[in-house]
Structures are given as C-alpha cells and as structure tokens.
Design a protein around this motif. Structure first.
Motif, PDB file in Angstrom:
ATOM      1  N   ALA A 122      30.747  78.349  34.707  1.00 35.56           N
ATOM      2  CA  ALA A 122      31.174  78.343  33.309  1.00 35.56           C
ATOM      3  C   ALA A 122      29.957  78.242  32.397  1.00 35.56           C
ATOM      4  O   ALA A 122      28.905  77.718  32.790  1.00 35.56           O
ATOM      5  CB  ALA A 122      32.109  77.167  33.053  1.00 35.56           C
ATOM      6  N   ARG A 123      30.108  78.733  31.194  1.00 33.86           N
ATOM      7  CA  ARG A 123      29.007  78.702  30.233  1.00 33.86           C
ATOM      8  C   ARG A 123      28.651  77.247  29.937  1.00 33.86           C
ATOM      9  O   ARG A 123      29.516  76.425  29.620  1.00 33.86           O
ATOM     10  CB  ARG A 123      29.428  79.399  28.947  1.00 33.86           C
ATOM     11  N   GLY A 124      27.398  76.921  30.066  1.00 36.59           N
ATOM     12  CA  GLY A 124      26.983  75.551  29.812  1.00 36.59           C
ATOM     13  C   GLY A 124      27.097  74.634  31.016  1.00 36.59           C
ATOM     14  O   GLY A 124      26.588  73.514  31.005  1.00 36.59           O
ATOM     15  N   GLU A 125      27.740  75.113  32.070  1.00 38.22           N
ATOM     16  CA  GLU A 125      27.880  74.288  33.257  1.00 38.22           C
ATOM     17  C   GLU A 125      26.537  74.174  33.973  1.00 38.22           C
ATOM     18  O   GLU A 125      25.795  75.141  34.104  1.00 38.22           O
ATOM     19  CB  GLU A 125      28.919  74.920  34.187  1.00 38.22           C
ATOM     20  N   LEU A 126      26.245  72.976  34.443  1.00 37.32           N
ATOM     21  CA  LEU A 126      24.965  72.705  35.118  1.00 37.32           C
ATOM     22  C   LEU A 126      23.780  73.166  34.262  1.00 37.32           C
ATOM     23  O   LEU A 126      22.764  73.632  34.776  1.00 37.32           O
ATOM     24  CB  LEU A 126      24.917  73.409  36.483  1.00 37.32           C
ATOM     25  N   GLY A 128      21.602  71.576  32.459  1.00 38.41           N
ATOM     26  CA  GLY A 128      20.341  70.843  32.618  1.00 38.41           C
ATOM     27  C   GLY A 128      19.531  71.382  33.781  1.00 38.41           C
ATOM     28  O   GLY A 128      18.324  71.605  33.691  1.00 38.41           O
ATOM     29  N   MET A 129      20.206  71.602  34.891  1.00 38.76           N
ATOM     30  CA  MET A 129      19.547  72.110  36.090  1.00 38.76           C
ATOM     31  C   MET A 129      19.019  73.520  35.844  1.00 38.76           C
ATOM     32  O   MET A 129      17.904  73.864  36.255  1.00 38.76           O
ATOM     33  CB  MET A 129      20.547  72.117  37.241  1.00 38.76           C
ATOM     34  N   ARG A 130      19.828  74.322  35.159  1.00 42.62           N
ATOM     35  CA  ARG A 130      19.441  75.710  34.898  1.00 42.62           C
ATOM     36  C   ARG A 130      18.242  75.786  33.958  1.00 42.62           C
ATOM     37  O   ARG A 130      17.340  76.603  34.144  1.00 42.62           O
ATOM     38  CB  ARG A 130      20.636  76.470  34.329  1.00 42.62           C
ATOM     39  N   ILE A 131      18.227  74.925  32.965  1.00 39.78           N
ATOM     40  CA  ILE A 131      17.082  74.880  32.055  1.00 39.78           C
ATOM     41  C   ILE A 131      15.838  74.411  32.806  1.00 39.78           C
ATOM     42  O   ILE A 131      14.735  74.932  32.621  1.00 39.78           O
ATOM     43  CB  ILE A 131      17.365  73.933  30.866  1.00 39.78           C
ATOM     44  N   GLN A 132      16.025  73.431  33.686  1.00 40.15           N
ATOM     45  CA  GLN A 132      14.887  72.897  34.438  1.00 40.15           C
ATOM     46  C   GLN A 132      14.253  73.968  35.309  1.00 40.15           C
ATOM     47  O   GLN A 132      13.033  74.021  35.458  1.00 40.15           O
ATOM     48  CB  GLN A 132      15.331  71.715  35.292  1.00 40.15           C
ATOM     49  N   LEU A 133      15.079  74.820  35.892  1.00 41.16           N
ATOM     50  CA  LEU A 133      14.533  75.883  36.737  1.00 41.16           C
ATOM     51  C   LEU A 133      13.680  76.844  35.915  1.00 41.16           C
ATOM     52  O   LEU A 133      12.632  77.302  36.381  1.00 41.16           O
ATOM     53  CB  LEU A 133      15.660  76.641  37.446  1.00 41.16           C
ATOM     54  N   VAL A 134      14.122  77.147  34.706  1.00 34.64           N
ATOM     55  CA  VAL A 134      13.328  78.015  33.829  1.00 34.64           C
ATOM     56  C   VAL A 134      12.003  77.337  33.483  1.00 34.64           C
ATOM     57  O   VAL A 134      10.934  77.946  33.592  1.00 34.64           O
ATOM     58  CB  VAL A 134      14.106  78.356  32.536  1.00 34.64           C
ATOM     59  N   ALA A 135      12.088  76.072  33.102  1.00 37.76           N
ATOM     60  CA  ALA A 135      10.883  75.344  32.706  1.00 37.76           C
ATOM     61  C   ALA A 135       9.898  75.219  33.864  1.00 37.76           C
ATOM     62  O   ALA A 135       8.690  75.418  33.711  1.00 37.76           O
ATOM     63  CB  ALA A 135      11.266  73.955  32.188  1.00 37.76           C
ATOM     64  N   ASN A 136      10.429  74.903  35.039  1.00 36.99           N
ATOM     65  CA  ASN A 136       9.548  74.734  36.200  1.00 36.99           C
ATOM     66  C   ASN A 136       8.906  76.048  36.623  1.00 36.99           C
ATOM     67  O   ASN A 136       7.740  76.088  37.029  1.00 36.99           O
ATOM     68  CB  ASN A 136      10.339  74.127  37.370  1.00 36.99           C
ATOM     69  N   ALA A 137       9.666  77.127  36.556  1.00 33.00           N
ATOM     70  CA  ALA A 137       9.113  78.441  36.909  1.00 33.00           C
ATOM     71  C   ALA A 137       8.008  78.835  35.927  1.00 33.00           C
ATOM     72  O   ALA A 137       6.963  79.358  36.325  1.00 33.00           O
ATOM     73  CB  ALA A 137      10.211  79.495  36.935  1.00 33.00           C
TER      74      ALA A 137
ATOM     75  N   MET B  54      27.136  66.168  40.571  1.00 32.27           N
ATOM     76  CA  MET B  54      28.557  66.363  40.833  1.00 32.27           C
ATOM     77  C   MET B  54      29.238  66.947  39.614  1.00 32.27           C
ATOM     78  O   MET B  54      30.324  66.567  39.245  1.00 32.27           O
ATOM     79  CB  MET B  54      29.199  65.032  41.229  1.00 32.27           C
ATOM     80  N   GLU B  55      28.546  67.862  38.900  1.00 32.69           N
ATOM     81  CA  GLU B  55      29.105  68.439  37.679  1.00 32.69           C
ATOM     82  C   GLU B  55      30.208  69.429  37.960  1.00 32.69           C
ATOM     83  O   GLU B  55      31.127  69.608  37.206  1.00 32.69           O
ATOM     84  CB  GLU B  55      28.001  69.176  36.895  1.00 32.69           C
ATOM     85  N   HIS B  56      30.107  70.110  39.096  1.00 30.24           N
ATOM     86  CA  HIS B  56      30.989  71.237  39.315  1.00 30.24           C
ATOM     87  C   HIS B  56      32.287  70.783  39.936  1.00 30.24           C
ATOM     88  O   HIS B  56      32.388  70.606  41.138  1.00 30.24           O
ATOM     89  CB  HIS B  56      30.301  72.276  40.197  1.00 30.24           C
ATOM     90  N   GLY B  57      33.285  70.526  39.117  1.00 27.70           N
ATOM     91  CA  GLY B  57      34.605  70.132  39.604  1.00 27.70           C
ATOM     92  C   GLY B  57      34.606  68.794  40.307  1.00 27.70           C
ATOM     93  O   GLY B  57      35.538  68.459  41.013  1.00 27.70           O
TER      94      GLY B  57
END
Lengths: 171, 61
Positions: A122-126, A128-137, B54-57
């Motif tokens: 879903a949009r916006g789901e996870l 923080g993790m997704r932003i972190q991957l961009v920043a770390n890369a 544990m964000e996903h569901g």
C-alpha cells in the motif's frame, strides 16, 4: 610479499572489476529504490523491490566482498601496501564499513521483497524502511565514488608506518 | 601501478612531516558523518531498524 607483473595485473583487473561493478550495481539499486518509493503503479513497485532483492543478494553482496578482498590482496602484494599510503588506508577504512552496513541491511531488503511477492504494498506502507533504502544506497554511492577518486588521483601522503618502512628499505 | 620513478617522487614529497591537510579534512568530514549517522539511528528520525518490522498486517514474514 611482491607479486609478479602478470599476477599484479590480474589482481588489479579483479579489483577494478569488482569495485566499479559494485558502483554500478548500487547505482541500479538506487534507481530501483527510488522507483519503489515514488511510483504510483503497484506493478512497478512490486517489480522494483523484487529486483532489489535479487540484485542485492546475487550482485551487490558478492562484489562488496570481492572489492575489499581483492584490494587487500593487491595492496599487500605491491609496494603500495595497505597501511603505508593514506589514500590506500582511507579507501580501506571507508569500504569495510560500507560492506558491513550493506550486510546489515540485507534483512529489510529481503523483507520488502517477500512482502511484495505475497501482496501489494500500500502507498506509504513500510515507508520508513523504503526511505532508508534510498538513503543508504545514495550514501553507498558517495562512498564508492570517493574510493574510486582516491584510486585514480592517489593523493600524496605516507603514514608514519609507511615512512618508517620506506626508511628501512632505503638503508 | 606506480613506477620506481613515481615512488621516488612520492618519497621525496613525503619527507614532509605531519599528516597531509587533505587527510585531516577527510577525517573531520568522516567523523561528522559518523556522528550524524549515529544520531539519526539513535533518534529514530523516521528510519526503521535493520530487523523486519510488523507493519504489514501485523504479521511477521
């Protein structure tokens, strides 16, 4: 320990291939991470994180290990050494943490790949993790660029250890 | 790779004592970046940890 010219060239080829390959792989990874974070198309998001998982495990991890390893082998087998010149030492100091941080981030990369394989993100789901991957890369790309520049420019400066070794060899 | 002539030139220039300025600048920038990295991770700053959340569901993968 001194290598023959042929072995030296082989070691240099291996090191340059691994190092520049690492840079290219991370650049591709960054493009995928940005696409995964910003795209409105669920299929693109899914494809991006699936590709990131595969790329990370099968390309980035191997070259991130091969690059410092071949660098160490090469430095110890030539007059440059590993601790004699600042440009070599700094390359070593910045590359090893980059490899360690990458390995630490394999878990979230794998997690995202598993999530998108099973369902739609879903949009916006996870986020923080997704932003972190961009920043770390992006940060990894900067580190690798610095390492590449140091390799080419080889700015002058010997460490205290290097100067001592050089004095000993001149005697 | 460096030739013997280049090594001699490097030796001549490296007879200067002290750490080169570029190394000091590198070191300062490196320390600042490490501190920023540590602070960001400690403060959370919108970043997630390295373990799967544990964000996903509410389910673990």
């Amino acid at each position: 320990m001194s290598m023959s010219p042929a072995l030296r060239k082989f070691a240099l080829t291996a090191h340059v291939t691994a190092s520049v390959g690492w840079f290219g792989a991370v650049a591709s990874f960054l493009a995928l991470a940005v696409a995964g974070l910003t795209s409105q198309n669920p299929q693109i998001v899914r494809a991006a994180y699936l590709a990131m998982g595969l790329t990370a495990w099968w390309v980035i991890v191997p070259v991130s290990l091969a690059s410092p390893l071949t660098g160490i082998i090469q430095s110890l087998g030539t007059e440059w050494g590993l601790f004699r010149h600042y440009w070599v030492l700094i390359k070593f100091v910045i590359t090893i943490p980059a490899t360690i941080i990458l390995l630490l981030h394999m878990k979230p990369i794998g997690h995202l790949a598993r999530v998108v394989a099973e369902t739609t993100l879903a949009r916006g789901e996870l986020s923080g993790m997704r932003i972190q991957l961009v920043a770390n890369a992006a940060a990894a790309l900067v580190v690798l660029l610095i390492a590449t520049a140091l390799s080419i420019y080889k700015p002058r400066g010997m460490t205290r250890y290097g100067k001592t070794r050089q004095r000993e060899s001149m005697q | 790779m460096q030739t013997k002539e280049e090594l001699k030139t490097t030796h001549d220039s490296n007879r200067d004592t002290g750490t080169p300025r570029w190394v000091k600048v590198f070191g300062i920038i490196g320390i600042i970046l490490v501190l920023v990295f540590v602070i960001l991770h400690l403060a959370g700053g919108g970043f997630h940890g390295h373990t799967a959340p544990m964000e996903h569901g509410g389910q673990q993968p």
